[in-house]
Enzyme design. Structure first.
Site, PDB file in Angstrom:
ATOM      1  N   ARG A 276      -9.823  -0.620  15.355  1.00 20.38           N
ATOM      2  CA  ARG A 276      -9.574   0.219  14.190  1.00 20.38           C
ATOM      3  C   ARG A 276     -10.570  -0.129  13.083  1.00 20.38           C
ATOM      4  O   ARG A 276     -11.410   0.683  12.735  1.00 20.38           O
ATOM      5  CB  ARG A 276      -8.122   0.045  13.708  1.00 20.38           C
ATOM      6  CG  ARG A 276      -7.747   1.060  12.653  1.00 20.38           C
ATOM      7  CD  ARG A 276      -6.274   1.010  12.304  1.00 20.38           C
ATOM      8  NE  ARG A 276      -5.899  -0.180  11.541  1.00 20.38           N
ATOM      9  CZ  ARG A 276      -4.732  -0.308  10.927  1.00 20.38           C
ATOM     10  NH1 ARG A 276      -3.828   0.647  10.989  1.00 20.38           N
ATOM     11  NH2 ARG A 276      -4.459  -1.410  10.262  1.00 20.38           N
TER      12      ARG A 276
ATOM     13  N   MET B 293      12.818  23.882   3.255  1.00 17.28           N
ATOM     14  CA  MET B 293      11.963  23.159   2.311  1.00 17.28           C
ATOM     15  C   MET B 293      12.770  22.320   1.320  1.00 17.28           C
ATOM     16  O   MET B 293      12.461  21.162   1.052  1.00 17.28           O
ATOM     17  CB  MET B 293      11.071  24.147   1.549  1.00 17.28           C
ATOM     18  CG  MET B 293      10.093  23.459   0.607  1.00 17.28           C
ATOM     19  SD  MET B 293       9.153  24.631  -0.385  1.00 17.28           S
ATOM     20  CE  MET B 293       8.183  25.451   0.858  1.00 17.28           C
TER      21      MET B 293
ATOM     22  N   LYS C 275       0.841  -1.205   0.000  1.00 16.82           N
ATOM     23  CA  LYS C 275       0.000   0.000   0.000  1.00 16.82           C
ATOM     24  C   LYS C 275       0.874   1.253   0.000  1.00 16.82           C
ATOM     25  O   LYS C 275       2.090   1.168   0.231  1.00 16.82           O
ATOM     26  CB  LYS C 275      -0.895  -0.031   1.232  1.00 16.82           C
ATOM     27  CG  LYS C 275      -0.113  -0.097   2.541  1.00 16.82           C
ATOM     28  CD  LYS C 275      -0.967  -0.598   3.689  1.00 16.82           C
ATOM     29  CE  LYS C 275      -0.138  -0.634   4.981  1.00 16.82           C
ATOM     30  NZ  LYS C 275      -0.864  -1.241   6.083  1.00 16.82           N
TER      31      LYS C 275
ATOM     32  N   TYR D  58      17.431  29.122   8.979  1.00 12.72           N
ATOM     33  CA  TYR D  58      16.245  29.884   9.394  1.00 12.72           C
ATOM     34  C   TYR D  58      16.197  30.097  10.899  1.00 12.72           C
ATOM     35  O   TYR D  58      16.523  29.185  11.670  1.00 12.72           O
ATOM     36  CB  TYR D  58      14.975  29.142   8.975  1.00 12.72           C
ATOM     37  CG  TYR D  58      14.575  29.379   7.542  1.00 12.72           C
ATOM     38  CD1 TYR D  58      14.337  30.667   7.065  1.00 12.72           C
ATOM     39  CD2 TYR D  58      14.423  28.315   6.664  1.00 12.72           C
ATOM     40  CE1 TYR D  58      13.965  30.877   5.751  1.00 12.72           C
ATOM     41  CE2 TYR D  58      14.045  28.518   5.345  1.00 12.72           C
ATOM     42  CZ  TYR D  58      13.819  29.801   4.885  1.00 12.72           C
ATOM     43  OH  TYR D  58      13.453  30.003   3.598  1.00 12.72           O
TER      44      TYR D  58
HETATM   45  C1  LIG Z   1       0.013  -2.076   6.748  1.00 13.12           C
HETATM   46  C2  LIG Z   1      -0.560  -3.360   7.197  1.00 13.12           C
HETATM   47  C3  LIG Z   1       0.262  -4.493   7.262  1.00 13.12           C
HETATM   48  C4  LIG Z   1       1.762  -4.430   7.150  1.00 13.12           C
HETATM   49  O1  LIG Z   1       2.255  -3.903   8.370  1.00 13.12           O
HETATM   50  P1  LIG Z   1       3.802  -3.728   8.691  1.00 13.12           P
HETATM   51  O2  LIG Z   1       3.819  -3.273  10.107  1.00 13.12           O
HETATM   52  O3  LIG Z   1       4.326  -2.725   7.759  1.00 13.12           O
HETATM   53  O4  LIG Z   1       4.451  -5.053   8.511  1.00 13.12           O
HETATM   54  C5  LIG Z   1      -0.358  -5.705   7.530  1.00 13.12           C
HETATM   55  N1  LIG Z   1      -1.692  -5.786   7.747  1.00 13.12           N
HETATM   56  C6  LIG Z   1      -2.504  -4.705   7.729  1.00 13.12           C
HETATM   57  C7  LIG Z   1      -3.948  -4.861   7.999  1.00 13.12           C
HETATM   58  C8  LIG Z   1      -1.959  -3.451   7.471  1.00 13.12           C
HETATM   59  O5  LIG Z   1      -2.750  -2.378   7.486  1.00 13.12           O
END
Ligand SMILES: *Cc1c(COP(=O)(O)O)cnc(C)c1O
Length: 410
Positions: free
Chosen positions: A176, A354, A45, A296
């Site tokens: 979640r 930046m 992702k 800065y």
């Molecule tokens: C992002 C995610 C993972 C991978 O998690 P990592 O901590 O990067 O290994 C696995 N399962 C779900 C549901 C996730 O959202």
């Protein structure tokens, strides 16, 4: 379509992240070897944790990965097109879906994943109304996590006159996303009556990388709820879960960060190879006198004559301002990050801006630093997790926050 960036010309001094394909594959194989009986998937992702979903996925497919996890259906559709374009993961609509997944190990049979299995793409974040067609056309597997998801999926399939596999996510303590027990029971009834084809039941660990009892509690809860779905393959482990022992592997693991070189708890230390190396070019080297200031807000007050290398990388590239050497209240008591230049670690000086960062190169031999040289901001010489610590964040955020103008070089 956005124009390609960077443009092919004049990019010698642009920030760059070099991605070690072999290290990415080695990390996947290392995780796969931890539990050879389970399939090992990959979370790709957020643009493959910032490195490029298509390139990451093709490399992992070559290593043997067949199960890819994205957040959104749109990400999944783009990945399917990329895999198809690479000649991977075809095999007819839903072809290989049944044979692609071994029966749950607790039920016995567990064939090793065959290399010609169709690549499966799971969509983590539920089902938007109207997205069923996209799932079907791109052979995406929705992870149904709410009663609404279930209703949308069933209605969509009915309308299309189709059957297709789905996964279920159940809530085990993270609060979640996932079905509560009662909703899971309703889903189990649907599955039993043949109204729902399930290829996976999963949950997610909240504290896999921490010493706490939460993972064990979640595991117990998961086993309880997954028992409602006899014969359906199971998954709970992210990267950290892969290091919690065989009880957590079930039929499929879903590592992300460890593939990309991030650590995930003490057990992973030393086993994960760095994958991404962020470098940027020195634009100028200058000497400032003791008593002067730099950057800065004059946040860096120089206590000695100081040689400063100005480097072309800033927070717009995803190098976090919170990693500044001085003058950013967020991390007042923490030292700033370090970079690696001319064979040495050197501290970030003052506030990161930046597009530029100052490095204190006073302790590097005179003339060793010249404009055009590249400094490493994370990679083999500066651990990704150390930079994240210095910035008060995590490796995930550093990688996924890499800016658009950082060239990805494979
Ligand atoms: C992002 C995610 C993972 C991978 O998690 P990592 O901590 O990067 O290994 C696995 N399962 C779900 C549901 C996730 O959202």
């Amino acid at each position: 379509m956005a124009p390609a960036f960077p443009a092919p010309a004049a990019r010698d001094r642009l920030p760059r992240v070099e991605i070690d394909r072999a290290a990415l594959q080695a990390n996947w194989r290392m995780l796969a070897a931890r539990d050879p009986a389970a399939r090992t998937g990959a979370a790709v992702k957020a643009n493959g944790y910032g490195l490029g979903t298509a390139e990451v996925s093709v490399a992992l497919h070559e290593a043997g990965c067949r199960d890819f996890f994205v957040a959104w259906a749109a990400e999944g559709a783009a990945l399917r097109e990329a895999l198809d374009a690479a000649g991977l993961g075809t095999g007819g609509e839903q072809g290989g879906m049944a044979r692609g997944m071994p029966a749950t190990r607790h039920a016995g049979v567990l064939p090793a994943p065959a290399l010609d299995d169709q690549a499966r793409i799971f969509v983590l974040q539920g089902l938007e109304p109207g997205a069923v067609q996209l799932h079907l056309s791109h052979r995406l597997i929705p992870i149904l996590s709410t009663p609404d998801d279930l209703a949308v999926w069933r209605a969509g399939l009915q309308q299309a006159g189709r059957r297709a596999p789905a996964a279920l996510q159940v809530e085990t303590g993270m609060n979640r996303l996932g079905l509560d027990r009662a909703d899971a029971e309703a889903a189990a009834n649907l599955a039993r009556s043949g109204a729902l084809d399930l290829c996976l039941v999963m949950s997610h660990l909240a504290s896999g990388d921490e010493e706490s009892g939460q993972s064990a509690d979640q595991l117990a809860r998961f086993q309880e709820i997954a028992a409602l779905f006899p014969g359906v393959p199971r998954s709970i482990a992210n990267s950290a879960g892969c290091f919690l022992g065989p009880d957590y592997a079930f039929d499929l693991t879903r590592p992300g960060i460890a593939l990309y070189g991030g650590s995930c708890g003490p057990a992973s230390t030393g086993t994960v190879r760095p994958v991404a190396t962020l470098t940027a070019a020195v634009l100028q080297v200058r000497t400032a006198r003791a008593g002067e200031a730099a950057g800065y807000g004059a946040a860096a007050r120089l206590s000695r004559d100081t040689r400063i290398a100005t480097v072309g990388l800033g927070y717009a590239d995803g190098y976090p301002r919170a990693a500044s050497g001085a003058g950013v209240p967020l991390r007042a008591e923490r030292p700033g990050a370090e970079a690696f230049l001319a064979g040495q670690r050197v501290p970030v000086l003052g506030r990161i801006s930046m597009d530029m960062t100052l490095l204190d190169v006073t302790d590097v031999p005179q003339d060793a630093v010249r404009p055009g040289m590249r400094a490493e901001f994370f990679g083999p010489n500066v651990a990704l997790d150390d930079v994240a610590d210095a910035a008060g964040t995590i490796a995930y955020e550093l990688l996924t926050g890499l800016g658009r103008r950082v060239e990805r070089l494979w």
